[in-house]
Scaffold this active site. Sequence first.
Site, short mmCIF file in Angstrom:
data_model
loop_
_atom_site.label_atom_id
_atom_site.label_comp_id
_atom_site.label_asym_id
_atom_site.label_seq_id
_atom_site.Cartn_x
_atom_site.Cartn_y
_atom_site.Cartn_z
N ASP A 60 0.72 -1.18 0.01
CA ASP A 60 0.14 -0.01 -0.11
C ASP A 60 0.87 1.26 0.11
OD1 ASP A 60 -2.20 -1.07 -0.09
OD2 ASP A 60 -2.94 -0.91 2.24
N TYR A 96 7.33 -10.02 6.98
CA TYR A 96 7.13 -8.48 7.13
C TYR A 96 7.66 -8.13 8.50
CZ TYR A 96 3.75 -8.16 3.66
OH TYR A 96 3.08 -8.22 2.27
#
Lengths: 261, 261
Positions: free
Chosen positions: B56, B114
Amino acid sequence: MKVVRYKATLAYDGTKFAGFQVQRQQRTVQGVVEKAIKTIAKSKQRIPVNGSGRTDSGVHALGQVIHFDFPFSLPAAAMLKALNSLLPLDVLVTDCQIAPPNFHARYDTTGKQYLYRVSQGRYTDPFRRFYTGHWRYGLDLARIKLALPDFIGQHDFSSFAASGGSITNKVRTIFTASVSEAANHELVFQFYGDGFLYNMVRIMMGVVLEIGNGRRPQHDILRLYQVRDRTQARYTAPASGLYLQKVYYGDGPADKSSKSD
Amino acid sequence: MKVVRYKATLAYDGTKFAGFQVQRQQRTVQGVVEKAIKTIAKSKQRIPVNGSGRTDSGVHALGQVIHFDFPFSLPAAAMLKALNSLLPLDVLVTDCQIAPPNFHARYDTTGKQYLYRVSQGRYTDPFRRFYTGHWRYGLDLARIKLALPDFIGQHDFSSFAASGGSITNKVRTIFTASVSEAANHELVFQFYGDGFLYNMVRIMMGVVLEIGNGRRPQHDILRLYQVRDRTQARYTAPASGLYLQKVYYGDGPADKSSKSD
């Protein structure tokens, strides 16, 4: 109403500022801080902010010091909170105190400490492009460590000051000049002196990096003091690596000895 | 002419990108990389870049993986150099290889890792505002450490996925979920799993931070698996703290056991 003088310490990310000092049509640190103070005071007049000195566009601060005269008394903690609630996220007030009425953020300085962060490697690290000066050539740390002591002491820094400007006395005293290795092959330089001329740390850094790369003789700094010629120092290291770390007001390491007189 | 498939690893600062995926009138990572590839190829046609997945706006990458088909053969080291000389400074190609013609950056993934960086304190640090998620409330690290193992294993993550989207199977396996303390009161979270749904790490982080603050029961994650209701997970942690750290293609820690069959 009696004005109250405040002393405040600022940290700022210089990336999106056209430097510290107010300029027409430009976003500056002084400009955003003055705007916040004016809002807190509900004043129609400008309330001028005095910094310990200017920083250039892209130069950062961890401990810039300012003073300003506020039209009424507010507890220092309330002033800090009010400022931080109004300031943009790239400026933070880290300390705020009510100062003696004769305190002056610029004239009372007895020393300043700067950091300069150098990132290395073939390419610029995307995450450090605004926060380090990038140097892609070789560096011999032993040569750098041997060169740095040449800065220490009282010297004529004419070769290390951007030309122009009204300051004619270019003699300054450097108390400490050091380098340390940090994570990700980064070198962190620290310079502490009684004062610094315009662009002085960045020009000093340019010379040190060229010595580290072998492009200059080991003790070229000593020659540069003699020639008093800024063009011979050539390269100015990028603003992005420079941080005004601390401003001293008689409370610096070098102030102690003179105080014991 | 036979096309050559390249696999490349990218690091990028997501701050100034409207995410990874190409969008009209927006600056995206895919967009700037495709532009550079097109320039190297001197092609008039678009050369599509396939990423391991989207990130994003504001989300960073340390190891995003892409593949693309180039119209002629160039040594991988030359491709890497050419890309880095054309790409803007917020994207860096850290690795480039010629890949088998059937390699696919998205379909071949066996896992992703992540990072999420959380900065603490009353105010946002000016230097970390784009690189951490800031949390100004209390956090009990013991509660966080007790909650994280609840993520490990195969679970239905419906409560942890942004609504909408075409993916109906919301079962994913998390192999590791950990936290460590870093300098400046920072907490660094690491999640490694076989796949992540849209906004999943940021919603997981929101829940973990609320557990750490005592706003949720210690084992609320287990309840959220049952309710399959995204609204009950509430808070989505900011994009600025999230980093796609590593993409695995059969070479992840969790791939080893299955390979020994």
